[in-house]
Scaffold this motif. Structure first.
Motif, PDB file in Angstrom:
ATOM      1  N   THR A  24       0.883  -1.299   0.006  1.00 19.30           N
ATOM      2  CA  THR A  24      -0.101  -0.154  -0.113  1.00 19.30           C
ATOM      3  C   THR A  24       0.760   1.182  -0.158  1.00 19.30           C
ATOM      4  O   THR A  24       0.518   2.000  -0.592  1.00 19.30           O
ATOM      5  N   GLN A  25       2.025   1.282   0.601  1.00 20.80           N
ATOM      6  CA  GLN A  25       2.793   2.389   0.945  1.00 20.80           C
ATOM      7  C   GLN A  25       3.595   2.673  -0.726  1.00 20.80           C
ATOM      8  O   GLN A  25       3.585   3.765  -1.158  1.00 20.80           O
ATOM      9  N   LEU A  26       3.861   1.463  -1.362  1.00 24.14           N
ATOM     10  CA  LEU A  26       4.266   1.379  -2.702  1.00 24.14           C
ATOM     11  C   LEU A  26       3.094   2.189  -3.708  1.00 24.14           C
ATOM     12  O   LEU A  26       3.701   2.914  -4.515  1.00 24.14           O
ATOM     13  N   LYS A  27       1.993   1.573  -3.506  1.00 24.15           N
ATOM     14  CA  LYS A  27       1.050   2.240  -4.407  1.00 24.15           C
ATOM     15  C   LYS A  27       0.742   3.939  -4.091  1.00 24.15           C
ATOM     16  O   LYS A  27       0.546   4.518  -5.266  1.00 24.15           O
ATOM     17  N   LEU A  28       0.747   4.073  -2.949  1.00 27.89           N
ATOM     18  CA  LEU A  28       0.516   5.678  -2.540  1.00 27.89           C
ATOM     19  C   LEU A  28       1.583   6.431  -2.992  1.00 27.89           C
ATOM     20  O   LEU A  28       1.425   7.615  -3.494  1.00 27.89           O
ATOM     21  N   LEU A  29       2.952   6.039  -3.025  1.00 28.45           N
ATOM     22  CA  LEU A  29       4.042   6.840  -3.503  1.00 28.45           C
ATOM     23  C   LEU A  29       3.967   6.901  -5.108  1.00 28.45           C
ATOM     24  O   LEU A  29       4.352   7.863  -5.764  1.00 28.45           O
ATOM     25  N   ASN A  30       3.565   6.101  -5.816  1.00 31.72           N
ATOM     26  CA  ASN A  30       3.296   6.096  -7.320  1.00 31.72           C
ATOM     27  C   ASN A  30       2.274   6.664  -7.773  1.00 31.72           C
ATOM     28  O   ASN A  30       2.167   6.756  -8.714  1.00 31.72           O
ATOM     29  N   HIS A  32      -0.120   9.368  -8.711  1.00 28.64           N
ATOM     30  CA  HIS A  32       0.170  11.168  -8.974  1.00 28.64           C
ATOM     31  C   HIS A  32      -1.174  11.781  -8.354  1.00 28.64           C
ATOM     32  O   HIS A  32      -2.203  11.792  -9.072  1.00 28.64           O
ATOM     33  N   LEU A  33      -0.921  12.558  -7.379  1.00 31.27           N
ATOM     34  CA  LEU A  33      -1.797  13.144  -6.835  1.00 31.27           C
ATOM     35  C   LEU A  33      -1.760  14.630  -7.232  1.00 31.27           C
ATOM     36  O   LEU A  33      -0.515  15.184  -6.987  1.00 31.27           O
ATOM     37  N   HIS A  34      -2.805  15.283  -7.940  1.00 32.47           N
ATOM     38  CA  HIS A  34      -2.721  16.506  -8.493  1.00 32.47           C
ATOM     39  C   HIS A  34      -2.958  17.529  -7.491  1.00 32.47           C
ATOM     40  O   HIS A  34      -3.807  17.261  -6.653  1.00 32.47           O
ATOM     41  N   PRO A  35      -2.402  18.601  -7.359  1.00 35.32           N
ATOM     42  CA  PRO A  35      -2.613  19.644  -6.361  1.00 35.32           C
ATOM     43  C   PRO A  35      -3.844  20.188  -6.875  1.00 35.32           C
ATOM     44  O   PRO A  35      -4.328  20.487  -8.079  1.00 35.32           O
ATOM     45  N   PRO A  36      -4.589  20.628  -5.861  1.00 34.32           N
ATOM     46  CA  PRO A  36      -6.012  21.322  -6.159  1.00 34.32           C
ATOM     47  C   PRO A  36      -6.052  22.311  -6.883  1.00 34.32           C
ATOM     48  O   PRO A  36      -5.017  23.323  -6.532  1.00 34.32           O
TER      49      PRO A  36
END
Length: 68
Positions: A24-30, A32-36
């Motif tokens: 789960t940590q690797l999936k969250l690191l990979n 791409h969360l866009h800034p609002p």
């Protein structure tokens, strides 16, 4: 009836939880969360009203006395 042997359960469950945590940590690191995006402030458009002020009178219910 034979008893269930639970001595190996902690050695199986602990690495499984560690692996799930790492995945789960690797999936969250990979991911791409866009800034609002900042909100766009637009000026409200003033529309010409086709009715005059004489049609915008507010009428009170019949149970209340008239207010002058």
């Amino acid at each position: 009836m034979p008893q269930l042997n639970t001595t190996t359960w902690p050695t199986i469950i602990t690495p499984m939880l560690l692996a799930l945590f790492l995945i789960t940590q690797l999936k969250l690191l990979n991911s791409h969360l866009h800034p609002p995006t900042p909100p766009k402030f637009t000026k409200p458009k003033l529309h010409a009203k086709p009715w005059g002020p004489k049609w915008t009178k507010v009428y009170l219910p019949h149970s209340l006395p008239p207010q002058y």
